[in-house]
Design a protein around this motif. Structure first.
Motif, PDB file in Angstrom:
ATOM      1  N   GLU A  41      -3.664 -10.957  20.175  1.00 31.44           N
ATOM      2  CA  GLU A  41      -2.500 -10.150  19.803  1.00 31.44           C
ATOM      3  C   GLU A  41      -2.421  -9.967  18.289  1.00 31.44           C
ATOM      4  N   GLU A  42      -2.638 -11.058  17.555  1.00 28.61           N
ATOM      5  CA  GLU A  42      -2.569 -10.973  16.101  1.00 28.61           C
ATOM      6  C   GLU A  42      -3.725 -10.140  15.554  1.00 28.61           C
ATOM      7  N   ARG A  43      -4.889 -10.273  16.159  1.00 27.59           N
ATOM      8  CA  ARG A  43      -6.042  -9.481  15.728  1.00 27.59           C
ATOM      9  C   ARG A  43      -5.767  -7.989  15.908  1.00 27.59           C
ATOM     10  N   SER A  44      -5.186  -7.626  17.027  1.00 32.03           N
ATOM     11  CA  SER A  44      -4.861  -6.220  17.285  1.00 32.03           C
ATOM     12  C   SER A  44      -3.870  -5.690  16.259  1.00 32.03           C
ATOM     13  N   ASP A  45      -2.918  -6.534  15.877  1.00 35.01           N
ATOM     14  CA  ASP A  45      -1.928  -6.114  14.883  1.00 35.01           C
ATOM     15  C   ASP A  45      -2.581  -5.901  13.522  1.00 35.01           C
ATOM     16  N   VAL A  46      -3.521  -6.784  13.144  1.00 39.36           N
ATOM     17  CA  VAL A  46      -4.225  -6.633  11.869  1.00 39.36           C
ATOM     18  C   VAL A  46      -5.046  -5.345  11.876  1.00 39.36           C
ATOM     19  N   ILE A  47      -5.739  -5.086  12.964  1.00 36.84           N
ATOM     20  CA  ILE A  47      -6.538  -3.861  13.069  1.00 36.84           C
ATOM     21  C   ILE A  47      -5.648  -2.639  12.863  1.00 36.84           C
ATOM     22  N   ARG A  48      -4.501  -2.651  13.500  1.00 40.79           N
ATOM     23  CA  ARG A  48      -3.578  -1.517  13.382  1.00 40.79           C
ATOM     24  C   ARG A  48      -3.070  -1.357  11.959  1.00 40.79           C
ATOM     25  N   ARG A  49      -2.662  -2.452  11.323  1.00 43.70           N
ATOM     26  CA  ARG A  49      -2.088  -2.379   9.981  1.00 43.70           C
ATOM     27  C   ARG A  49      -3.132  -1.975   8.944  1.00 43.70           C
ATOM     28  N   VAL A  50      -4.305  -2.581   9.007  1.00 40.73           N
ATOM     29  CA  VAL A  50      -5.358  -2.262   8.034  1.00 40.73           C
ATOM     30  C   VAL A  50      -5.798  -0.808   8.190  1.00 40.73           C
ATOM     31  N   SER A  51      -5.936  -0.359   9.421  1.00 32.04           N
ATOM     32  CA  SER A  51      -6.291   1.039   9.668  1.00 32.04           C
ATOM     33  C   SER A  51      -5.215   1.970   9.120  1.00 32.04           C
ATOM     34  N   ASP A  52      -3.976   1.599   9.316  1.00 30.38           N
ATOM     35  CA  ASP A  52      -2.847   2.411   8.856  1.00 30.38           C
ATOM     36  C   ASP A  52      -2.825   2.531   7.338  1.00 30.38           C
ATOM     37  N   TYR A  53      -3.144   1.438   6.639  1.00 26.63           N
ATOM     38  CA  TYR A  53      -3.085   1.424   5.175  1.00 26.63           C
ATOM     39  C   TYR A  53      -4.330   2.002   4.507  1.00 26.63           C
ATOM     40  N   THR A  54      -5.458   1.994   5.195  1.00 26.66           N
ATOM     41  CA  THR A  54      -6.715   2.404   4.557  1.00 26.66           C
ATOM     42  C   THR A  54      -7.269   3.734   5.050  1.00 26.66           C
ATOM     43  N   GLY A  55      -6.749   4.244   6.150  1.00 27.21           N
ATOM     44  CA  GLY A  55      -7.283   5.481   6.696  1.00 27.21           C
ATOM     45  C   GLY A  55      -8.583   5.297   7.452  1.00 27.21           C
ATOM     46  N   LEU A  56      -9.015   4.064   7.618  1.00 28.53           N
ATOM     47  CA  LEU A  56     -10.235   3.779   8.371  1.00 28.53           C
ATOM     48  C   LEU A  56      -9.925   3.719   9.864  1.00 28.53           C
ATOM     49  N   GLU A  57     -10.907   4.070  10.670  1.00 26.96           N
ATOM     50  CA  GLU A  57     -10.720   4.034  12.113  1.00 26.96           C
ATOM     51  C   GLU A  57     -10.517   2.592  12.591  1.00 26.96           C
ATOM     52  N   PRO A  58      -9.621   2.379  13.555  1.00 25.46           N
ATOM     53  CA  PRO A  58      -9.415   1.023  14.085  1.00 25.46           C
ATOM     54  C   PRO A  58     -10.711   0.364  14.555  1.00 25.46           C
ATOM     55  N   ARG A  59     -11.590   1.150  15.150  1.00 27.37           N
ATOM     56  CA  ARG A  59     -12.854   0.586  15.636  1.00 27.37           C
ATOM     57  C   ARG A  59     -13.688   0.045  14.482  1.00 27.37           C
ATOM     58  N   PHE A  60     -13.665   0.744  13.346  1.00 28.85           N
ATOM     59  CA  PHE A  60     -14.422   0.278  12.178  1.00 28.85           C
ATOM     60  C   PHE A  60     -13.845  -1.039  11.661  1.00 28.85           C
ATOM     61  N   VAL A  61     -12.523  -1.135  11.605  1.00 27.05           N
ATOM     62  CA  VAL A  61     -11.874  -2.374  11.158  1.00 27.05           C
ATOM     63  C   VAL A  61     -12.225  -3.518  12.107  1.00 27.05           C
ATOM     64  N   ASP A  62     -12.200  -3.237  13.388  1.00 22.20           N
ATOM     65  CA  ASP A  62     -12.536  -4.250  14.390  1.00 22.20           C
ATOM     66  C   ASP A  62     -13.988  -4.691  14.242  1.00 22.20           C
ATOM     67  N   ASN A  63     -14.896  -3.732  14.125  1.00 25.65           N
ATOM     68  CA  ASN A  63     -16.318  -4.059  13.998  1.00 25.65           C
ATOM     69  C   ASN A  63     -16.643  -4.754  12.679  1.00 25.65           C
ATOM     70  N   SER A  64     -15.761  -4.605  11.690  1.00 26.39           N
ATOM     71  CA  SER A  64     -15.932  -5.287  10.400  1.00 26.39           C
ATOM     72  C   SER A  64     -15.313  -6.679  10.418  1.00 26.39           C
ATOM     73  N   ASN A  65     -14.886  -7.105  11.589  1.00 32.90           N
ATOM     74  CA  ASN A  65     -14.245  -8.410  11.753  1.00 32.90           C
ATOM     75  C   ASN A  65     -13.019  -8.537  10.844  1.00 32.90           C
ATOM     76  N   LEU A  66     -12.296  -7.430  10.702  1.00 35.57           N
ATOM     77  CA  LEU A  66     -11.039  -7.347   9.948  1.00 35.57           C
ATOM     78  C   LEU A  66     -11.241  -7.380   8.440  1.00 35.57           C
ATOM     79  N   ARG A  67     -12.480  -7.513   7.987  1.00 31.10           N
ATOM     80  CA  ARG A  67     -12.784  -7.696   6.568  1.00 31.10           C
ATOM     81  C   ARG A  67     -13.596  -6.505   6.067  1.00 31.10           C
ATOM     82  N   ILE A  68     -12.985  -5.713   5.175  1.00 28.49           N
ATOM     83  CA  ILE A  68     -13.613  -4.478   4.714  1.00 28.49           C
ATOM     84  C   ILE A  68     -14.375  -4.732   3.419  1.00 28.49           C
TER      85      ILE A  68
END
Length: 274
Positions: free
Chosen positions: A88-115
């Protein structure tokens, strides 16, 4: 070494005092840089209009204040959990980071939350087959192939390079009357490769101790910290973090002043910043 010279002040321009705030290559062991780069990634996405209308319509500094709070708050806490983070927390991080950076959620997920920096520079405008600069993320470039993981070159280093070289050669020859057949190297790999890090083996290069000592020995010292929001080489929030961790008495922080610019690493290339 104590020289008996008291400085009135120090001006830091696009500085880094601790490599611990920048090193993204110790996989899984140092999560701090990922949080400190996030506001600069967000500023870049805002500049290139990759965000939602709700964020694009906001003032940049107002938007970044929200990102900063998240970056060293919930985001850093989530990264610190490593593999123990809940789904649940991982999904929230993916959503927030994607929202702030304009990156696709899948990219954030595949980057293990670390860009990572260079992956961001390649990914943000990938659908336009463009890259963004590291020294100044307002610059864009074109790679041989859009499919690669990182940019071929840094467009913010290439584009200003020729004018800088022409200018310094004109100044040396015409103004200073200095004649030489030697090449002027604006960025010399030969010099950089000779830098010695013997004193920081098995650790991060860190120059905060001398600055802390200067504050302690000189009660009148003032420091001006200049930075650009679009600098992905020495991100502004990393410098703020460092200055807030000098271990000074609270009253001394009134002697630290910040000068932000809507520019990159070399803010002086902008007429508005000079």
């Amino acid at each position: 070494m104590w020289r008996g010279i008291a400085l009135n002040g120090i001006s830091l321009i696009s500085a880094v005092l601790s490599y611990a705030t920048l090193d993204m290559w110790a996989i899984g062991l140092n999560d701090l840089p990922y949080s400190l780069f996030l506001p600069s990634f967000a500023a870049t996405a805002w500049y290139h209009k990759r965000l939602s209308d709700a964020h694009q319509s906001r003032d940049l500094t107002d938007f970044l204040a929200e990102v900063e709070e998240y970056a060293t708050g919930d985001y850093l806490l989530a990264l610190a959990k490593g593999d123990a983070i809940s789904a649940e927390e991982r999904s929230d991080v993916i959503r927030r980071v994607s929202d702030y950076t304009g990156l696709e959620p899948r990219f954030v997920d595949n980057s293990n939350l670390r860009i990572q920096i260079m992956r961001f520079c390649k990914e943000l405008l990938r659908d336009e087959k463009r890259t963004v600069g590291r020294l100044d993320s307002r610059f864009t470039g074109v790679d041989t192939l859009a499919v690669t993981e990182t940019p071929d070159v840094d467009p913010s280093m290439v584009h200003p390079g020729a004018p800088f070289t022409a200018m310094v050669n004109d100044y040396l020859r015409d103004a200073l009357k200095y004649e030489s057949d030697l090449n002027y190297e604006g960025m010399s790999r030969t010099v950089i490769e000779k830098w010695k890090y013997d004193s920081v083996r098995n650790g991060y290069l860190d120059t905060t101790a001398p600055l802390r000592t200067a504050f302690h020995r000189n009660p009148h010292l003032k420091v001006l910290v200049n930075y650009g929001y679009y600098d992905l080489a020495t991100p502004y929030y990393a410098m703020q973090y460092t200055m807030n961790h000098l271990g000074l008495e609270p009253s001394r922080h009134a002697d630290i002043h910040y000068a932000p610019y809507e520019a990159g690493h070399m803010m002086y290339i902008d007429d508005a910043c000079r």
